[in-house]
Write a protein that holds these residues in place. Sequence first.
Motif, PDB file in Angstrom:
ATOM      1  N   ASP A 138       0.853  -1.184   0.000  1.00  0.00           N
ATOM      2  CA  ASP A 138       0.000   0.000   0.000  1.00  0.00           C
ATOM      3  C   ASP A 138       0.891   1.236   0.000  1.00  0.00           C
ATOM      4  N   TYR A 139       0.287   2.365  -0.373  1.00  0.00           N
ATOM      5  CA  TYR A 139       0.971   3.650  -0.294  1.00  0.00           C
ATOM      6  C   TYR A 139       0.330   4.462   0.827  1.00  0.00           C
ATOM      7  N   GLU A 140       1.166   5.077   1.656  1.00  0.00           N
ATOM      8  CA  GLU A 140       0.659   5.846   2.787  1.00  0.00           C
ATOM      9  C   GLU A 140       1.132   7.295   2.687  1.00  0.00           C
ATOM     10  N   LEU A 141       0.238   8.211   3.034  1.00  0.00           N
ATOM     11  CA  LEU A 141       0.514   9.646   2.945  1.00  0.00           C
ATOM     12  C   LEU A 141       0.881  10.192   4.315  1.00  0.00           C
ATOM     13  N   TRP A 142       1.903  11.059   4.339  1.00  0.00           N
ATOM     14  CA  TRP A 142       2.407  11.601   5.604  1.00  0.00           C
ATOM     15  C   TRP A 142       2.575  13.113   5.519  1.00  0.00           C
ATOM     16  N   ILE A 143       2.364  13.769   6.655  1.00  0.00           N
ATOM     17  CA  ILE A 143       2.734  15.173   6.823  1.00  0.00           C
ATOM     18  C   ILE A 143       4.140  15.221   7.408  1.00  0.00           C
TER      19      ILE A 143
ATOM     20  N   SER B  47       1.466   1.405   7.592  1.00  0.00           N
ATOM     21  CA  SER B  47       2.565   1.262   8.549  1.00  0.00           C
ATOM     22  C   SER B  47       2.075   0.652   9.861  1.00  0.00           C
ATOM     23  N   VAL B  48       2.871  -0.281  10.391  1.00  0.00           N
ATOM     24  CA  VAL B  48       2.542  -0.895  11.683  1.00  0.00           C
ATOM     25  C   VAL B  48       3.382  -0.301  12.812  1.00  0.00           C
ATOM     26  N   THR B  49       4.327   0.575  12.470  1.00  0.00           N
ATOM     27  CA  THR B  49       5.215   1.169  13.462  1.00  0.00           C
ATOM     28  C   THR B  49       4.810   2.595  13.810  1.00  0.00           C
ATOM     29  N   GLY B  50       3.929   3.185  13.006  1.00  0.00           N
ATOM     30  CA  GLY B  50       3.588   4.584  13.213  1.00  0.00           C
ATOM     31  C   GLY B  50       4.552   5.535  12.544  1.00  0.00           C
ATOM     32  N   LEU B  51       5.540   4.982  11.842  1.00  0.00           N
ATOM     33  CA  LEU B  51       6.518   5.782  11.109  1.00  0.00           C
ATOM     34  C   LEU B  51       6.576   5.313   9.658  1.00  0.00           C
ATOM     35  N   PRO B  52       7.017   6.173   8.754  1.00  0.00           N
ATOM     36  CA  PRO B  52       7.074   5.768   7.346  1.00  0.00           C
ATOM     37  C   PRO B  52       8.083   4.657   7.118  1.00  0.00           C
ATOM     38  N   GLY B  53       7.762   3.788   6.145  1.00  0.00           N
ATOM     39  CA  GLY B  53       8.729   2.810   5.684  1.00  0.00           C
ATOM     40  C   GLY B  53       9.628   3.467   4.651  1.00  0.00           C
TER      41      GLY B  53
ATOM     42  N   LEU C 126       4.709  16.973   2.002  1.00  0.00           N
ATOM     43  CA  LEU C 126       3.892  15.769   2.103  1.00  0.00           C
ATOM     44  C   LEU C 126       4.693  14.637   1.486  1.00  0.00           C
ATOM     45  N   ALA C 127       4.583  13.448   2.042  1.00  0.00           N
ATOM     46  CA  ALA C 127       5.395  12.322   1.579  1.00  0.00           C
ATOM     47  C   ALA C 127       4.522  11.094   1.370  1.00  0.00           C
ATOM     48  N   ILE C 128       4.930  10.271   0.423  1.00  0.00           N
ATOM     49  CA  ILE C 128       4.289   8.978   0.164  1.00  0.00           C
ATOM     50  C   ILE C 128       5.303   7.883   0.462  1.00  0.00           C
ATOM     51  N   SER C 129       4.908   6.935   1.305  1.00  0.00           N
ATOM     52  CA  SER C 129       5.803   5.819   1.631  1.00  0.00           C
ATOM     53  C   SER C 129       5.203   4.506   1.127  1.00  0.00           C
ATOM     54  N   LEU C 130       6.079   3.542   0.931  1.00  0.00           N
ATOM     55  CA  LEU C 130       5.674   2.192   0.537  1.00  0.00           C
ATOM     56  C   LEU C 130       5.532   1.355   1.794  1.00  0.00           C
ATOM     57  N   GLU C 131       4.353   0.769   1.987  1.00  0.00           N
ATOM     58  CA  GLU C 131       4.075   0.023   3.206  1.00  0.00           C
ATOM     59  C   GLU C 131       3.466  -1.339   2.881  1.00  0.00           C
TER      60      GLU C 131
END
Length: 238
Positions: free
Chosen positions: A170-175, A221-227, A211-216
């Motif tokens: 999945d892709y996750e969006l972050w501030i 994310s299961v850690t609460g932080l971006p992969g 804003l960032a997109i991470s690969l999860e």
Amino acid sequence: MNYLTEERKDALAAEYVLGTLHGAARSRFQRLMREHAEIRERVYYWERTLAPMTERLLDAVPSPQLLRKIQLRLGHLPEAANDTEDAIEHAAEEAAANTNWGWLAALSTAAMLVLAVLLVMPGKQGVVPLAQQIAIIQNAQQQPLWLLELSDDVLHVQATTAVEQSADHDYELWIVAADGRAPISLGVVPESGVLDVPRHDAFDNLQIAALAISLEQPGGSVTGLPGQVLYTATLTTL
């Protein structure tokens, strides 16, 4: 996939005219254009709608590095020059990255065109929240992947056909806050279609650096932080 629904025809025709439809998807669409008059009509509609906007753009002279790159791809320069040209180009790109002006100009142009598509897209019902800020998540080839529109109460996330879809991730969006605190998750973003996310308080209480997109893994994310962080973009105020 049914390419002949009204909404799908409009979306693909708009992407085709904007130049954001690439590879096999573009080839399929060109084949559909040859086979279906109604698709050709939608392409003609978007050409007429978007063409006047280009008249407002200032002429841009390519840098010597970009011009050499174009000449190399067209075969107008000998292949032996590749190594030297690549080195020059790499140095120029690093210098440009430090200023960000070229990237900001590209973002503003892309934002204007994509926003125009959304504003005049026929067949939309209801009131669309007025966007205050916009960001375009792009890959290394500068293909738009997600369009983000921030309004008073919602973050509207729209995926393009350039997003790589897979059941394995999945892709996750972050501030990403400017003060260096831990990134704040806005949740998993769609690989196709659209998603409205309630506006996070951080947009009002923090200075947003990006804003960032991470690969999860599937589900986020299961850690609460971006992969692995794949892409970043900044918000532009309209």
